[in-house]
Design an enzyme around this catalytic site. Structure first.
Site, PDB file in Angstrom:
ATOM      1  N   CYS A 128       0.809  -1.230   0.000  1.00 40.57           N
ATOM      2  CA  CYS A 128       0.000   0.000   0.000  1.00 40.57           C
ATOM      3  C   CYS A 128       0.843   1.282   0.000  1.00 40.57           C
ATOM      4  CB  CYS A 128      -0.957  -0.013   1.178  1.00 40.57           C
ATOM      5  SG  CYS A 128      -0.199  -0.492   2.735  1.00 40.57           S
ATOM      6  N   HIS A 240      -2.750   6.291   4.807  1.00 39.11           N
ATOM      7  CA  HIS A 240      -1.324   6.440   5.098  1.00 39.11           C
ATOM      8  C   HIS A 240      -0.835   7.799   4.593  1.00 39.11           C
ATOM      9  CE1 HIS A 240      -1.335   2.395   6.360  1.00 39.11           C
ATOM     10  NE2 HIS A 240      -0.707   1.799   5.358  1.00 39.11           N
TER      11      HIS A 240
END
Ligand SMILES: NC(=O)c1ccc[n+]([C@@H]2O[C@H](COP(=O)([O-])OP(=O)(O)OC[C@H]3O[C@@H](n4cnc5c(N)ncnc54)[C@H](OP(=O)(O)O)[C@@H]3O)[C@@H](O)[C@H]2O)c1
Length: 336
Positions: A128, A240
Site C-alpha cells: 500500500c 497512510h
C-alpha cells in the site's frame, strides 16, 4: 463477469464490496470466500445477500473470471493453483508473489500494460505505501528521471487489518477509562504512541516493509531509483501519509512540480499553505486519489524536491488498485 473475493470479511475484502459497487463493475455473479471463522456469514452486495464459502482445494473457482485475493501471503501461496487452474485471473493483495519474475506488479497509473504478461495467471497488487508513492513519483518521472527517494511513512492502524483498527479504538477507551491497555496486534500500545517498526527486521537493519518500498518501486517503475524508507505506525485509523524527498536528474522547480502533480493521473494537488490547506489522513479516508501538498525545494540539495502525500491505503493502496487493474484488462479486452 464472475468475480470472487477471497478474504471477504477483512478490511480489504469489505472494501472490495464497496469499490465494485461504487464503480459499477460488471459483476454477474459474486462469490465470497473466507476461513472457518467467517464461512457462513452473509454480506450484502447490490441488494443481494451472499454467503461466505469456506476456501478449500476444490472446483469452486471453475468459471470465475477474476479472483481478488486478500487473505494474507500464506493463503495466497497455498491456494494460487486452486484459484487459477480453470483460468481465473488472480489479482493478489498479499506480498506472496510481488517480487517473482513471472508475476507482474501493477499500478495502473504507472505500468498498466505489465498486467497483460502473466504466465501464471496472477497479477500482484503492490504494498500500500508503495502504490501511493509511485502514483506521485510518476508525475515527476515524466519530467525528469528520479535518481533517489528518501521517504518516511506515517501508516494508519487499519494497515494491519480490521482487528488492528478495533484494537486502536479499544486502547484509547482503555487509556481514558484508566484500565490496563491490551496489546495484541501491534508490538506496543499504539494509542498516544508511534511505533517505528512495520513488519519484521531484515539483515540490513531495515524492516521488510521498508525493503518492499525499495524493491517494489524499482519493479513497478522499471527504474534504477534507490529508495531509503523509514516506516512508522501512527495512531490514525485510516489513510497512510508519507513525507517524500526526491533527487532528480535535473532540478525541478516548485511551480513545475505543482503543475505536474495537478495533471498527474490519480493525483489531487492540495497545496495552499496560506490557507492551511494540505492533505491529512483524517479527512481523506474513503477517497480514491492520492493527495499531494507541502511541495518545496529541498534546502540541502540543488536537485531535490520534497512533498507530502496522503492516500487511503485500503482503497487506492489495496482494493481500488486491484479493481482498476481488472478494469484495464476489460478495457483492452484481455479478459472475459
Ligand atoms: N489493510 C490494508 O491496508 C492492506 C493494504 C494492502 C494490502 N493488504 C493485504 O491484504 C491482505 C488482507 O489484509 P486485511 O487488512 O484485509 O486483513 P484482515 O482484516 O485481517 O482480513 C484477513 C482476511 O483474510 C481471511 N483469511 C485468513 N486466513 C484465511 C484462510 N486460510 N482461508 C481463507 N481466508 C482467510 C480472513 O477471513 P476469516 O475472517 O474467515 O479468517 C479475512 O477475511 C493481507 O495480505 C494484507 O497484507 C492490506
Amino acid at each position: 463477469m464472475k468475480v470472487a473475493i477471497v478474504g471477504a470479511s477483512g478490511a480489504v475484502g469489505q472494501e472490495f464490496l464497496r469499490v465494485l459497487d461504487e464503480r459499477n463493475f460488471p459483476v454477474d455473479e459474486l462469490l465470497l470466500f473466507g476461513s472457518t471463522r467467517s464461512a457462513g456469514r452473509k454480506y450484502t452486495f447490490r441488494g443481494k445477500e451472499i454467503e461466505v464459502k469456506l476456501l478449500q482445494h476444490n472446483d469452486d473457482f471453475k468459471g470465475v473470471d477474476i479472483a481478488f485475493t486478500s487473505a494474507g501471503a500464506g493463503t495466497s501461496k497455498e491456494f494460487a493453483d486452486t484459484i487459477t487452474k480453470y483460468g481465473a485471473v488472480m489479482i493478489d493483495n498479499s506480498s506472496a508473489f510481488r517480487m517473482d519474475n513471472d508475476i507482474p506488479l501493477v499500478v495502473p497509473e504507472v505500468n498498466a500494460a505489465d498486467a497483460l504478461n502473466r504466465p501464471r495467471g496472477i497479477i500482484a497488487n503492490p504494498n500500500c505505501t508503495t502504490i501511493q508513492m509511485v502514483v506521485a513519483l510518476k508525475a515527476i518521472e515524466n519530467l525528469t528521471h528520479i535518481k533517489r527517494v528518501h521517504v518516511a511513512t506515517y501508516q494508519a492502524a487499519s494497515g494491519a487489518g480490521a482487528a488492528a483498527m478495533d484494537e486502536l479504538y479499544e486502547q484509547y477507551r482503555q487509556v481514558l477509562a484508566g484500565e490496563p491497555v491490551k496489546v495484541e496486534k501491534f508490538a506496543y500500545q499504539l494509542a498516544f504512541n508511534l511505533i517505528p517498526q512495520i513488519d519484521v527486521f531484515t539483515d540490513n537493519g531495515y524492516t521488510k516493509e521498508e525493503m518492499k518500498m525499495y524493491n517494489e518501486t524499482r519493479k513497478i517503475m522499471h527504474s534504477d531509483v534507490k529508495v531509503s524508507a523509514t516506516c512508522v505506525r501512527v495512531p490514525a485509523l485510516r489513510s497512510h501519509s508519507e513525507s517524500i524527498w526526491i533527487e532528480t536528474e535535473r532540478p525541478v522547480s516548485v511551480e513545475e512540480a505543482r503543475e505536474a502533480f495537478a495533471h498527474g493521473e490519480g493525483l489531487v494537488l492540495m497545496d495552499n499553505p496560506e490557507k492551511k490547506e494540505y492533505p491529512m489522513p483524517l479527512f481523506l479516508a474513503g477517497k480514491d486519489p492520492v493527495y499531494v501538498g507541502r511541495i518545496r525545494k529541498d534546502l540541502s540539495n540543488e536537485n531535490g524536491l520534497t512533498f507530502w502525500i496522503v492516500g487511503d491505503q485500503i482503497k487506492k493502496g489495496a482494493a481500488l488498485n486491484a479493481v482498476q487493474i481488472a478494469e484495464y484488462l476489460i478495457k483492452v479486452k484481455n479478459i472475459g
